[in-house]
Design a protein around this motif. Structure first.
Motif, short mmCIF file in Angstrom:
data_model
loop_
_atom_site.label_atom_id
_atom_site.label_comp_id
_atom_site.label_asym_id
_atom_site.label_seq_id
_atom_site.Cartn_x
_atom_site.Cartn_y
_atom_site.Cartn_z
N LEU D 215 0.83 -1.20 0.00
CA LEU D 215 0.00 0.00 0.00
C LEU D 215 0.86 1.25 0.00
O LEU D 215 1.87 1.32 0.70
CB LEU D 215 -0.90 0.00 1.25
CG LEU D 215 -1.96 -1.11 1.29
CD1 LEU D 215 -2.65 -1.11 2.66
CD2 LEU D 215 -2.97 -0.91 0.20
N ARG D 216 0.44 2.24 -0.79
CA ARG D 216 1.18 3.50 -0.80
C ARG D 216 0.95 4.20 0.54
O ARG D 216 -0.08 4.01 1.19
CB ARG D 216 0.69 4.38 -1.95
CG ARG D 216 -0.71 4.95 -1.74
CD ARG D 216 -1.04 6.03 -2.76
NE ARG D 216 -2.41 6.49 -2.61
CZ ARG D 216 -2.77 7.48 -1.80
NH1 ARG D 216 -1.87 8.11 -1.07
NH2 ARG D 216 -4.04 7.83 -1.71
N PRO D 217 1.89 5.04 0.95
CA PRO D 217 1.65 5.81 2.16
C PRO D 217 0.56 6.84 1.93
O PRO D 217 0.41 7.36 0.83
CB PRO D 217 3.00 6.48 2.44
CG PRO D 217 3.73 6.45 1.14
CD PRO D 217 3.21 5.29 0.37
N VAL D 218 -0.23 7.09 2.96
CA VAL D 218 -1.34 8.02 2.87
C VAL D 218 -1.01 9.25 3.69
O VAL D 218 -0.49 9.14 4.81
CB VAL D 218 -2.63 7.35 3.39
CG1 VAL D 218 -3.76 8.35 3.48
CG2 VAL D 218 -3.01 6.18 2.50
N THR D 219 -1.28 10.42 3.12
CA THR D 219 -0.91 11.63 3.86
C THR D 219 -1.96 11.95 4.93
O THR D 219 -3.11 11.53 4.86
CB THR D 219 -0.82 12.84 2.92
OG1 THR D 219 -2.10 13.07 2.36
CG2 THR D 219 0.18 12.62 1.82
N LYS D 220 -1.48 12.72 5.91
CA LYS D 220 -2.36 13.18 6.98
C LYS D 220 -3.52 13.99 6.40
O LYS D 220 -4.66 13.86 6.86
CB LYS D 220 -1.51 14.05 7.91
CG LYS D 220 -2.10 14.30 9.27
CD LYS D 220 -1.04 14.90 10.19
CE LYS D 220 -1.68 15.77 11.25
NZ LYS D 220 -2.78 15.11 11.94
N LYS D 221 -3.23 14.80 5.38
CA LYS D 221 -4.27 15.65 4.79
C LYS D 221 -5.40 14.81 4.19
O LYS D 221 -6.57 15.14 4.33
CB LYS D 221 -3.67 16.54 3.70
CG LYS D 221 -2.89 17.71 4.24
CD LYS D 221 -2.87 18.86 3.25
CE LYS D 221 -2.36 20.13 3.89
NZ LYS D 221 -1.00 19.98 4.45
N GLU D 222 -5.04 13.74 3.50
CA GLU D 222 -6.08 12.87 2.93
C GLU D 222 -6.98 12.33 4.04
O GLU D 222 -8.19 12.26 3.90
CB GLU D 222 -5.45 11.69 2.19
CG GLU D 222 -4.80 12.04 0.87
CD GLU D 222 -4.05 10.83 0.31
OE1 GLU D 222 -2.83 10.74 0.52
OE2 GLU D 222 -4.70 9.97 -0.30
N LYS D 223 -6.31 11.92 5.13
CA LYS D 223 -7.09 11.34 6.23
C LYS D 223 -8.01 12.37 6.87
O LYS D 223 -9.07 12.02 7.38
CB LYS D 223 -6.14 10.77 7.29
CG LYS D 223 -5.40 9.54 6.84
CD LYS D 223 -4.60 8.97 8.00
CE LYS D 223 -3.93 7.65 7.62
NZ LYS D 223 -3.27 7.05 8.78
N ILE D 224 -7.58 13.63 6.87
CA ILE D 224 -8.44 14.67 7.47
C ILE D 224 -9.61 14.99 6.55
O ILE D 224 -10.74 15.15 7.00
CB ILE D 224 -7.61 15.95 7.74
CG1 ILE D 224 -6.56 15.68 8.81
CG2 ILE D 224 -8.52 17.09 8.17
CD1 ILE D 224 -5.60 16.83 9.05
N ILE D 225 -9.33 15.07 5.24
CA ILE D 225 -10.39 15.48 4.31
C ILE D 225 -11.42 14.36 4.12
O ILE D 225 -12.60 14.62 3.92
CB ILE D 225 -9.78 15.89 2.94
CG1 ILE D 225 -8.75 17.01 3.12
CG2 ILE D 225 -10.87 16.33 1.97
CD1 ILE D 225 -9.32 18.32 3.57
N PHE D 226 -10.94 13.11 4.18
CA PHE D 226 -11.84 12.01 3.85
C PHE D 226 -13.16 12.02 4.63
O PHE D 226 -14.24 11.95 4.01
CB PHE D 226 -11.13 10.66 4.02
CG PHE D 226 -12.02 9.49 3.77
CD1 PHE D 226 -12.45 9.18 2.49
CD2 PHE D 226 -12.48 8.71 4.82
CE1 PHE D 226 -13.31 8.13 2.26
CE2 PHE D 226 -13.34 7.65 4.60
CZ PHE D 226 -13.76 7.36 3.31
N PRO D 227 -13.15 12.10 5.99
CA PRO D 227 -14.45 12.08 6.68
C PRO D 227 -15.35 13.26 6.26
O PRO D 227 -16.58 13.11 6.24
CB PRO D 227 -14.07 12.17 8.16
CG PRO D 227 -12.65 12.61 8.20
CD PRO D 227 -12.02 12.14 6.94
N ILE D 228 -14.74 14.37 5.90
CA ILE D 228 -15.56 15.51 5.45
C ILE D 228 -16.21 15.20 4.11
O ILE D 228 -17.38 15.49 3.88
CB ILE D 228 -14.69 16.78 5.39
CG1 ILE D 228 -14.21 17.14 6.80
CG2 ILE D 228 -15.45 17.93 4.77
CD1 ILE D 228 -13.21 18.26 6.85
N VAL D 229 -15.45 14.55 3.22
CA VAL D 229 -16.01 14.15 1.93
C VAL D 229 -17.19 13.20 2.15
O VAL D 229 -18.25 13.35 1.52
CB VAL D 229 -14.92 13.46 1.07
CG1 VAL D 229 -15.54 12.77 -0.14
CG2 VAL D 229 -13.89 14.49 0.63
#
Ligand code: NA
Ligand code: NA
Ligand code: NA
Lengths: 390, 83, 390, 390, 83, 83
Positions: D215-229
């Motif tokens: 698995l590619r590393p996932v950035t903190k920003k993606e993890k923050i935006i995801f629940p908002i999406v």
């Protein structure tokens, strides 16, 4: 403008304060003093004392009921202690949650190693019922205005168990709740002063020096099954004690089963602490001058002391009686621990024992009757709720 | 008034009777339970009181992490002391 | 079947979403952005922002009232935010619990070492009352629809104290609660931007460089007695401030008395965190388009900024005034900390002080007026509740 | 006196106990046994089991409704489980708080690294809807008394997600809540027994040995935006799922945003633990003999097992289907994790994978569909609430 | 009765349809979000999962306090071991 | 309308008056309390802020347990460093 200034002056405590409120604020501050300076059960008496101060501030509205209009919309919110008292104490929720937490903090190991000590926890409940007779006599004589329900609620002070006393009082005699809770916690804090003279008077130095055989190790399985056994017996014999003992055993099962440590940890810490803060404020709300400043409160305080003393004596005498019939000697001092007041009474037994024999550590032996006393007074509470309330 | 006193005495007798009855039954039940369990599972003894339950999981986590490290440090300490 | 599909489509947000709801969802997301990215009081603004998003999802029913049939059985459960708002905010319970926790986190030591700084905490409340006048003028002029109660609730933003603002607004102007809470927390987060220009404008470099004498050590006993003194004074002079200051002092007493550390610890952690989550969601529920998207909100935001600025200025000017009469010099920068916004305003005072003198650490000196400002705005809140509500 | 003794006897469980209550107490004890001895989801099944025991103690009044007089004063307090059930479960508050805590414990990293796995989480929900058909057939045939709402609530067992099941059942079929919750948690505990045979039957050894790209590393920003999406998509497409997914995403945002760690920590510990204790007791209160001892419960248990099995199979088959069209190979075992049952199902996928290839660690790959399954069943729940309830 | 069965089938079709629709949309939204973010902020990678959130602040406090001390002790240990 | 303005000005005057009155009284009360306490109990000074209150009991427990061990390790470390 002057009008408003006058209003503001009329709103001040200086203008509104009645003597009774002033006295009760002082009583509240006395409880705070005893809690902080004398170490009287501070976890409860500090919030109770502050609760008593707050509820007696004239015009602060801590016990104000909310007001709703015809459509059901709130036009005036209630006071903090109104919500706490009616939501958590009148319903019985807070004492039961506390009892669950206490169950999660209780180790029945010493009792399971020597189940005979349950008898000591039974005998010490005599303080409860002797006090009921005392209160009934005061009521029947017309000296004080006690009904049977009042008498039963006052007697439970002798159970030396705070949540049980609050639970019973909230059901049988809500008006006396303040006095009963204060008496219960105060006397629990005074156990090191109240019990030793009685213990010394009723035992010889030889008896106080009795060494008890070391407790056998108790298996984890026994500890897990025990609370379930208690619940089943309660279900069969005394359902009215099921709320108290059911929650107590639930807490204890969470502690011992080993698979829900995070729940047990929360029951012993965050949850019991939160509930304790609110329970104290709620109990304090019953320390209003109408409910507290009367002859009955004196009766409660006096009878509560009697209850403790008789309970202590009954536990000791039962231990001496058991020594007549049993081969394994029991140090009668541990009988005094049967009143509960966990773990203070057990420590007192240990301390008085050490006075007679420097090598005789009774602490673990006294923990047996000590926790048995919790069960004993919950059973007594159940009988009272069934007898008086049913 | 006399009714009140009578009720009180009734409560005392019933109450103490029930408390003793219940706890005596509990003594027998507990004793029987213990004998049964120790008969069925003879060797499983609790070596130590479950101290861990009173610790928060977090703290225990710290404990677990550090124990190895500290054990090493202490062993080292003792070894040095002896030498 | 097609019917059902149509129903499902009619249930979607795409079909139902109104422009106002869309805008408010964006406002909620903006608050979330400010909380996370800009660090604007995230503990409150993040839950408030999410609460605003959730309450504006059409058809999600987060503020739906429960429906009961004639027999009292629930036929349709209410929404999460309905229960939170009516159970914890309308009743005032949540702000009071937060205030208790804040009390348990507050160290009055620096203020007790230099009680004169209480005057700075008093002066800075001028922001509150000046803003009331501003709001009243807007209302009297007919520009905006503000009553006296609204004006009072808006003014309290200048108190720079979140729970006080929410408590007052929930009692005097529930419709404006959303805007007031958002303004209060936003401006508290903006303290490092709002205050420094005012501080520099009103002081000379010499004044900003004033070194203050080191604070005397404060005894544990003083710290224990102080909250009790405050409660007694509140009881005597301003009972309407007793809910706020009573709980605040109760929390502080738990902290300082040293005998109920487990309660203090819970009040500062588990309890305040739980209540903060729900308080935020509940406040967010007032960010509906009807309540928020109107001219009044602009007025609130504008007046709130004025309140902060005037409070800051009043604190500084009071410090300069005190220097005229007092022998011990006071650095006027610490006057700005009198608005509260603990501990941000004190840090700002420290930082601006360091700009003028690299060796001049004002932080502890500024903590005195900072916590005094909390008491000051609670007193102001009490006056308002008594004057407007009574 | 004899009267009172007779009363006391009539109050005992021995006198009052009905057969149904006895059987349900045994069922409660069985759940406790499974929780402690077999490790069946003990955090829920232990409180549920004890709750079942307590509610079936005759005369203990754990589900007694409070009684008020005409003036609104309480004349008889309600039982503990009455308050818990009506306050926390009927309202939906407890499942939503649990869901918030679960969100705060969930790491979407593996799913974000490979979003295609969301399809596996979608496919596995087929178990839910196939079961609905099964229940509807049983209902339509007259064998069992299931309505469409009942069928939907039973189907959600296949979602393998406790709080979702309790939330849906409390809204659509409160009478079946006990059986549904017990089935959901029991089968989640049985995942290691239920899934492997199905996984082996539907895959070849080669398929089970497929190694997936790291698995590619996932950035903190993606993890923050995801629940908002997710919240925005829910708001647009399925508002009826907003309570569940909104709280879930709120919890996850608190976890990932990094600025409210103290709230996230409390949501994951003190708060979720407190609510879990009460949720369990409240669900247990629905394990009364009237609600539980009937043919329908057998139907629920049977259909629940079918739901799990079909969901597992659908996840695996979808993975095999995706391998036809995708260049990056997917090990079909991770499809089984799409039913949720976090993190048990992912561990099972890992374990079965290791049987075929000792070097093939599928755990992180399986976590993707695993958490996708949580979203999937919440979406399914939303559709049901909208379709059946609307 | 047939109405019930029909409703059930309708629920299944609509339900599975919606679940797939929603999650497919989510796949695209997520993928788009990730590409956008990684395009706008190319280098910021999460080095480690945020382990700290599961620890209580108190425990973390202990951790911080002790780390220095223990690190020293361990270094010492290793140094001694080598020599 | 004018009534509203008047009320507002009344609130300002009363409010600021009361805030100052209350806090001035508090200054005197606090000062008096401090003098009285320091006169009655002259030497009891708070040596340090009560840091422990912010730690959970569990963490403190860990602390207590480990302090002895770690202190030993650190002493050892220092002793070795000197030699
Ligand atoms: Na007792
Ligand atoms: Na302020
Ligand atoms: Na699922």
């Amino acid at each position: 403008m002057e009008n408003k200034l006058l209003n503001l002056y009329h709103d001040t405590g200086i203008y509104q304060l009645e003597l009774g409120q002033f006295v009760m604020i002082c009583v509240g501050l006395l409880l705070v003093y005893l809690a902080i300076k004398k170490g009287f059960e501070p976890l409860l008496l500090l919030p109770i004392g502050i609760g008593a101060v707050l509820v007696n501030i004239p015009g602060a509205g801590f016990m104000a009921a909310p007001v709703y209009d015809a459509a059901g919309h709130m036009t005036s919110p209630g006071g903090l202690q109104y919500y706490i008292y009616h939501g958590g104490i009148e319903t019985g929720l807070f004492p039961l949650m506390i009892f669950m937490g206490v169950g999660a903090m209780t180790d029945f190991g010493p009792m399971l190693a020597n189940p005979k000590t349950l008898l000591l926890g039974a005998a010490a409940q005599f303080g409860i019922f002797a006090t009921v007779i005392g209160a009934v006599v005061l009521g029947a004589s017309g000296l004080m205005d006690f009904t049977l329900a009042d008498a039963a609620a006052i007697g439970i002070i002798g159970g030396a168990d705070g949540p049980t006393a609050i639970f019973v009082a909230s059901r049988l005699a809500p008006d006396l709740l303040g006095g009963i809770a204060v008496a219960a916690y105060s006397y629990m804090a005074l156990v090191p002063l109240i019990q030793p003279p009685i213990m010394r008077a009723l035992t010889s130095k030889e008896e106080r020096s009795i060494k008890m055989v070391q407790l056998r190790p108790v298996t984890k399985k026994e500890k897990i099954i025990f609370p379930i056994v208690v619940v089943i017996l309660v279900a069969m014999f005394l359902p009215s004690a099921a709320p108290l003992l059911g929650m107590f055993c639930f807490g204890n099962l969470m502690r011992e089963c080993g698979v829900v440590d995070r729940l047990s940890d929360t029951a012993q810490n965050a949850l019991i602490n939160i509930v304790t803060i609110f329970l104290g404020l709620g109990v304090g709300s019953k320390l209003s001058s109408e409910d507290f400043l009367n002859l009955e409160t004196l009766g409660i305080l006096g009878l509560g002391l009697v209850a403790f003393s008789i309970g202590t004596a009954a536990g000791i005498l039962m231990a001496k009686l058991m020594n007549r019939f049993s081969s394994e000697a029991i140090n009668p001092l541990i009988g005094a621990a049967g009143v509960s007041a966990v773990p203070m009474a057990a420590r007192v037994a240990n301390k008085v024992g050490l006075e007679s024999n420097k090598q005789n550590f009774l602490l673990m032996h006294a923990m047996g009757p000590n926790v048995a006393g919790v069960i004993g007074s919950a059973v007594a509470a159940g009988v009272m709720l069934s007898y008086v309330g049913g | 008034m006399n009714g009140l006193l009578e009720d009180g005495i009734g409560l005392m007798i019933l109450g103490m009777g029930f408390v003793f009855l219940f706890l005596v039954v509990l003594i027998f039940a507990t004793g029987y339970m213990s004998r049964l369990l120790n008969h069925l599972f003879p060797e499983v003894l609790v070596q130590k009181a479950p101290v861990t339950t009173t610790r928060s999981p977090a703290a225990t986590g710290v404990d677990a992490q550090m124990t190895a490290v500290i054990t090493a440090a202490v062993h080292q300490h003792r070894a040095n002391k002896k030498s």
